[in-house]
Scaffold this motif. Sequence first.
Motif, PDB file in Angstrom:
ATOM      1  N   LEU A  20       0.837  -1.203   0.000  1.00 21.87           N
ATOM      2  CA  LEU A  20       0.000   0.000   0.000  1.00 21.87           C
ATOM      3  C   LEU A  20       0.865   1.245   0.000  1.00 21.87           C
ATOM      4  CD1 LEU A  20      -2.767  -0.937   2.634  1.00 21.87           C
ATOM      5  CD2 LEU A  20      -2.783  -1.284   0.154  1.00 21.87           C
ATOM      6  N   THR A  63      -6.347   3.903   1.708  1.00 22.53           N
ATOM      7  CA  THR A  63      -7.206   4.015   2.896  1.00 22.53           C
ATOM      8  C   THR A  63      -8.633   3.528   2.623  1.00 22.53           C
ATOM      9  OG1 THR A  63      -7.527   6.300   2.214  1.00 22.53           O
ATOM     10  CG2 THR A  63      -5.991   5.926   4.028  1.00 22.53           C
ATOM     11  N   PHE A  65     -10.518   0.681   2.727  1.00 25.51           N
ATOM     12  CA  PHE A  65     -10.295  -0.675   3.240  1.00 25.51           C
ATOM     13  C   PHE A  65     -11.159  -1.729   2.540  1.00 25.51           C
ATOM     14  CE2 PHE A  65      -8.920   1.273   7.573  1.00 25.51           C
ATOM     15  CZ  PHE A  65      -7.784   1.783   6.971  1.00 25.51           C
ATOM     16  N   VAL A  68      -9.389  -2.511  -0.516  1.00 24.93           N
ATOM     17  CA  VAL A  68      -8.196  -3.308  -0.181  1.00 24.93           C
ATOM     18  C   VAL A  68      -8.617  -4.766  -0.010  1.00 24.93           C
ATOM     19  CG1 VAL A  68      -6.458  -3.731   1.622  1.00 24.93           C
ATOM     20  CG2 VAL A  68      -6.872  -1.388   0.813  1.00 24.93           C
ATOM     21  N   LYS A  69      -9.728  -4.976   0.690  1.00 24.88           N
ATOM     22  CA  LYS A  69     -10.223  -6.350   0.903  1.00 24.88           C
ATOM     23  C   LYS A  69     -10.541  -7.028  -0.444  1.00 24.88           C
ATOM     24  CE  LYS A  69     -13.953  -9.131   2.731  1.00 24.88           C
ATOM     25  NZ  LYS A  69     -15.099  -9.260   3.624  1.00 24.88           N
ATOM     26  N   VAL A  82       2.327  -2.318   4.470  1.00 21.63           N
ATOM     27  CA  VAL A  82       1.782  -0.957   4.474  1.00 21.63           C
ATOM     28  C   VAL A  82       2.934   0.049   4.466  1.00 21.63           C
ATOM     29  CG1 VAL A  82       0.191   0.625   5.607  1.00 21.63           C
ATOM     30  CG2 VAL A  82      -0.144  -1.858   5.828  1.00 21.63           C
ATOM     31  N   PRO A  87      -2.950   4.755   6.391  1.00 19.06           N
ATOM     32  CA  PRO A  87      -3.792   3.563   6.554  1.00 19.06           C
ATOM     33  C   PRO A  87      -3.571   2.877   7.910  1.00 19.06           C
ATOM     34  CG  PRO A  87      -2.442   3.416   4.545  1.00 19.06           C
ATOM     35  CD  PRO A  87      -2.022   4.648   5.249  1.00 19.06           C
ATOM     36  N   LYS A  90      -5.383   4.832  10.539  1.00 25.20           N
ATOM     37  CA  LYS A  90      -6.831   4.635  10.344  1.00 25.20           C
ATOM     38  C   LYS A  90      -7.254   3.184  10.610  1.00 25.20           C
ATOM     39  CE  LYS A  90      -7.936   8.512   7.394  1.00 25.20           C
ATOM     40  NZ  LYS A  90      -7.112   9.139   6.378  1.00 25.20           N
ATOM     41  N   VAL A  92      -5.929  -0.070   9.190  1.00 24.65           N
ATOM     42  CA  VAL A  92      -6.039  -1.101   8.142  1.00 24.65           C
ATOM     43  C   VAL A  92      -5.702  -2.494   8.683  1.00 24.65           C
ATOM     44  CG1 VAL A  92      -3.686  -0.826   7.193  1.00 24.65           C
ATOM     45  CG2 VAL A  92      -5.525  -1.666   5.729  1.00 24.65           C
ATOM     46  N   HIS A  93      -4.747  -2.563   9.602  1.00 24.31           N
ATOM     47  CA  HIS A  93      -4.390  -3.873  10.158  1.00 24.31           C
ATOM     48  C   HIS A  93      -5.558  -4.427  10.977  1.00 24.31           C
ATOM     49  CE1 HIS A  93      -0.933  -6.518  11.874  1.00 24.31           C
ATOM     50  NE2 HIS A  93      -2.073  -7.167  11.822  1.00 24.31           N
ATOM     51  N   LYS A 114      -3.840  -0.100  14.906  1.00 25.87           N
ATOM     52  CA  LYS A 114      -4.188   1.294  15.176  1.00 25.87           C
ATOM     53  C   LYS A 114      -3.643   1.801  16.522  1.00 25.87           C
ATOM     54  CE  LYS A 114      -8.253   4.193  15.046  1.00 25.87           C
ATOM     55  NZ  LYS A 114      -9.591   4.315  14.505  1.00 25.87           N
TER      56      LYS A 114
END
Length: 438
Positions: A20, A63, A65, A68-69, A82, A87, A90, A92-93, A114
Amino acid sequence: MLSYALIQLFKITYMNVLLLGSGGREHAIAWKLAQSSLLTQLFIAPGNAGTAQVGTNIAIAATDFEAVKQTILTENITLVIVGPEDPLVKGVHDFILADDELQMLGVKVLGPQKYAATLEGSKEFAKQFMLRNGVPTAAHFTATAENLEESFAFLATQQPPYVLKADGLAAGKGVLIIPDLATAKTELQSMLQGKFGDASRKVVIEECLHGIEMSVFVLTDGKDYVILPEAKDYKRIGEGDTGLNTGGMGAVSPVPFADEALKQRIEQEIVKPTIAGLRNEKIPYCGFVFIGLMVNNGVPKVIEYNVRMGDPETEVVIPRIESDLLQLCWAAATGNLAGQTIAISPQTATTVMLVSGGYPEAYENGKTIHINGTTAPSMVFHAGTKQIGDEICTAGGRVMAITSLAGTKNDALALSYKAIQHIEFDAMYYRRDIGFDL
Ligand code: AMP
Ligand code: GLY
């Protein structure tokens, strides 16, 4: 145990990776990942014209998500790496961990969750973490609208210049260094009133540290770590370190004054207590830790943590890594860094950033980039670039980082500056003095 090992082996034999980000950092990481024998396919979201040369760009925001999925599912991604902080801060993990479908597939993420990303997202959180864990750093006081009198009193105990930092992320602009007390008080009030939006509703007032800055990069799985090459970057737009702050105009690795004794001190006094702090406080962390340091008479203190690699530091750090980066990333993302080692080239890497005229203030995009002849043996890492038809055009303030490796810093710089003679775009600017103070 054996079946677990077999699963690991299976996975690392067929690995599709999603990276990303879209800057010079991501091009450098992508370039290195592409050399790994463990890699099947590399995707970069959203990427730039440079990452498209070493992998497949996916036109989604880092960002977004849900997108991304979908990419993870469509492209059979095993590992998400990442690049930037956004991300991560925000979540993402956390998003991937909370998704049953992605968990069933065993998707791993390199980059902290996060809560741990708050080490970058809140200066106050980072300071408290350092204090609890005995990591040396500047004295501080956290100002809010409610404690203005105490904040002024703390300011008055400090020597000028006065350091004021917006607590939250402020696009690299939230740190003010002010020569006199009266202005510092006025600025503090204006920050608390929202000069940097919500990011400065809290302000960390810091003791001003003196010395030379350098950055150290650590890859960790939260228990064990490997230390990557260190670097020094050049943040100001103008030669001689003058003018406005930028994301970074160039970088050098190794840092000549970082001798073995200093590196030992950094590991013992800063890296170890940082990783031990994460472990002891049960803060899950897998990913890169970027530690910004001020070194004074051989004594290192932490200025800041970032939860990602630096840009343009990555463009000098990565080319010096001889080990397989994907193997290290996979080990970190799966909690298996114990026993991993990293081989680092003794050569010096330098990078010079080509930027759009006007940056870091207003500038124009869409200028055609001409490369005439060869830039070899230098490496051209794209930052703000975009393929438009047959042309590569500028698409950002920082456009390309020109990295070279050589036996000495001066030889590496000479190669970078020679390669730049072959590159041209309207209003191109770069600093001609990278490494001048080393
Ligand atoms: P930061 O965003 O925390 O990295 O701060 C940006 C820049 O401000 C750093 O790279 C330093 O050059 C400078 N800076 C930050 N904190 C201090 C400090 N306590 N003393 C002196 N300079 C600082
Ligand atoms: N070059 C500084 C940073 O990446 O934050």
